[in-house]
Design a protein around this motif. Structure first.
Motif, short mmCIF file in Angstrom:
data_model
loop_
_atom_site.label_atom_id
_atom_site.label_comp_id
_atom_site.label_asym_id
_atom_site.label_seq_id
_atom_site.Cartn_x
_atom_site.Cartn_y
_atom_site.Cartn_z
N THR A 231 0.81 -1.22 0.00
CA THR A 231 0.00 0.00 0.00
C THR A 231 0.84 1.27 0.00
O THR A 231 0.41 2.31 0.48
CB THR A 231 -0.93 0.01 1.23
N GLY A 232 2.07 1.19 -0.50
CA GLY A 232 2.86 2.40 -0.69
C GLY A 232 3.77 2.77 0.44
O GLY A 232 4.08 3.95 0.61
N HIS A 233 4.23 1.80 1.23
CA HIS A 233 5.17 2.07 2.31
C HIS A 233 6.43 1.22 2.13
O HIS A 233 6.35 0.10 1.63
CB HIS A 233 4.55 1.76 3.68
N LEU A 234 7.55 1.78 2.55
CA LEU A 234 8.79 1.01 2.56
C LEU A 234 8.94 0.38 3.94
O LEU A 234 8.99 1.09 4.95
CB LEU A 234 10.00 1.92 2.27
N ILE A 235 8.98 -0.93 4.00
CA ILE A 235 9.06 -1.66 5.26
C ILE A 235 10.44 -2.31 5.37
O ILE A 235 10.86 -3.03 4.46
CB ILE A 235 7.97 -2.77 5.34
N ALA A 236 11.12 -2.04 6.46
CA ALA A 236 12.41 -2.68 6.74
C ALA A 236 12.27 -3.49 8.02
O ALA A 236 11.70 -3.00 9.00
CB ALA A 236 13.51 -1.64 6.87
N THR A 237 12.78 -4.71 8.02
CA THR A 237 12.61 -5.56 9.19
C THR A 237 13.76 -6.55 9.28
O THR A 237 14.63 -6.61 8.40
CB THR A 237 11.26 -6.29 9.13
N THR A 238 13.77 -7.33 10.35
CA THR A 238 14.78 -8.38 10.53
C THR A 238 14.11 -9.73 10.72
O THR A 238 12.93 -9.81 11.07
CB THR A 238 15.69 -8.10 11.75
N MET A 239 14.89 -10.75 10.47
CA MET A 239 14.38 -12.12 10.58
C MET A 239 15.58 -13.04 10.84
O MET A 239 16.67 -12.77 10.36
CB MET A 239 13.68 -12.50 9.27
N HIS A 240 15.37 -14.09 11.61
CA HIS A 240 16.46 -15.01 11.90
C HIS A 240 16.42 -16.19 10.93
O HIS A 240 15.61 -17.10 11.06
CB HIS A 240 16.38 -15.51 13.35
N THR A 241 17.28 -16.13 9.92
CA THR A 241 17.43 -17.25 8.99
C THR A 241 18.92 -17.44 8.70
O THR A 241 19.73 -16.55 8.94
CB THR A 241 16.68 -16.99 7.66
N LYS A 242 19.25 -18.59 8.16
CA LYS A 242 20.66 -18.92 7.91
C LYS A 242 21.25 -18.08 6.79
O LYS A 242 22.40 -17.65 6.85
CB LYS A 242 20.78 -20.41 7.57
#
Length: 348
Positions: A231-242
């Motif tokens: 919907t027109g937003h820049l989302i930055a996030t983290t996640m625990h993966t290899k």
């Protein structure tokens, strides 16, 4: 200042001077040991008597607003200290052990941000990261183990978004690790009903340009993050993966359709912090030498975006590996070949 206050103040000051990330106070059968985590390695600092250990932990618990009478269950707290005009946020965690209570203190300097020139070991990775954050919408996921510098990298990029590109940046964090002026930072508080899910719904009504979600932990948060990116937003996030591709599989586990992933996912960035070769000691830098080096570690990035990302998403669907991109091992190999990184990193 009594003896306990002096020891507590000295430990914080010495840890700050060495740029230590964690202080460990570990009880043993007849005494206790203080350890510093310096550049990812635990080093023994000093020994304490049992009595001194108990009084020191009680002192820190009192300052952090924890229950000093409760020693049978884990507790967490926070406090602030000041050293050389620098404010340091301290996160404390206690854990009952077979001998006594153990304490770990995480040091989070509030005034330090990674300079743009030191975001990554290689300048082309920095340019790519900056270009990704200039996009008007989409989802950017940072992956990597705890202590790999994901949040520090994000903070620097968010400051650039706000101060240089004049974008409205809002963060959802648990906890807020570093306070940044002119950026709206929301502390997750599940007891008060502020979860990642409810917080993100409220943030979307606050006219954001860039939203940082501390971590995608469940399916509901993942679905709202993907919907927000649409919907027109820049989302930055983290996640625990290899690795970077692992983030795509994790989104699928959360029930996100591959079509939505393909539409919203801009990039996956896998990050690691690696030791730089010491100009004086070579590959194995002395503890004493580390104190005088302004840059001791650097971040290396595995960047999955563009055509490689599209191919990786298709590979998840077809179960056939058709994607090719520079993995972390390729980047580390390049760093070793150029003499920036120690050779032992090749065998991890």
């Amino acid at each position: 200042m009594n003896e306990i206050e002096y020891v507590a103040d000295r430990l914080i000051k010495e840890a700050s001077l060495l740029h230590v990330s964690d202080i460990h106070i570990v009880p043993r059968k007849d005494d206790a040991i203080v350890r510093f985590r310096l550049d990812g390695l635990l080093m023994e600092k000093e020994a304490l008597t049992k009595e001194m250990c108990e009084r020191l932990i009680t002192h820190f618990k009192f300052l952090a607003g924890m229950d000093i009478g409760e020693r049978r269950r884990p507790q967490s707290g926070a406090m602030e200290a000041r050293h050389q005009e620098e404010i340091i946020h301290l996160r404390l965690s206690t854990l009952p052990t077979s001998y006594d209570e153990s304490l770990v203190i995480r040091l989070l300097p509030q005034n330090f941000f990674i300079p743009r020139s030191q975001l990554s070991l290689f300048a082309n990775a920095t340019k790519t990261l900056l270009s990704l954050f200039r996009q008007p919408q989409g989802l950017i996921i940072f992956t990597g183990p705890t202590g790999s510098g994901k949040t520090s990298t994000l903070y620097t990029l968010l400051r650039i978004c706000q101060y240089e590109w004049h974008r409205n940046v809002i963060t959802l964090e648990d906890p807020v690790e570093k306070r940044i002026d002119n950026i709206l930072q929301v502390q997750i508080n599940e007891k008060a009903g502020i979860t990642y899910t409810t917080g993100l719904k409220a943030v979307l009504r606050h006219d954001p340009d860039v939203i940082m979600i501390g971590e995608i932990r469940d399916a509901e948060t993942a679905k709202i993050a993907v919907r927000s990116a649409m919907t027109g937003h820049l989302i930055a996030t983290t996640m625990h993966t290899k690795n970077a591709v692992g983030a795509i599989y994790r989104l699928r586990e959360f029930g996100i359709p591959l079509g939505d992933i393909e539409q919203t996912l801009l990039a996956v960035v896998a990050q690691r912090l690696v030791d730089l070769v010491c100009p004086f000691c070579g590959e194995h830098c002395s503890i004493f030498c580390r104190k005088y080096r302004s840059i001791r570690r650097a971040a290396v990035h595995e960047l999955l975006y563009g055509n490689a990302l599209s191919n990786a998403i298709q590979s998840v669907q077809t179960k056939e590996k058709t994607h090719h991109y520079y993995t972390l091992q390729h980047v580390i190999r390049k760093g070793v070949a150029l003499g920036f990184l120690p050779a032992h990193l090749l065998y991890r």
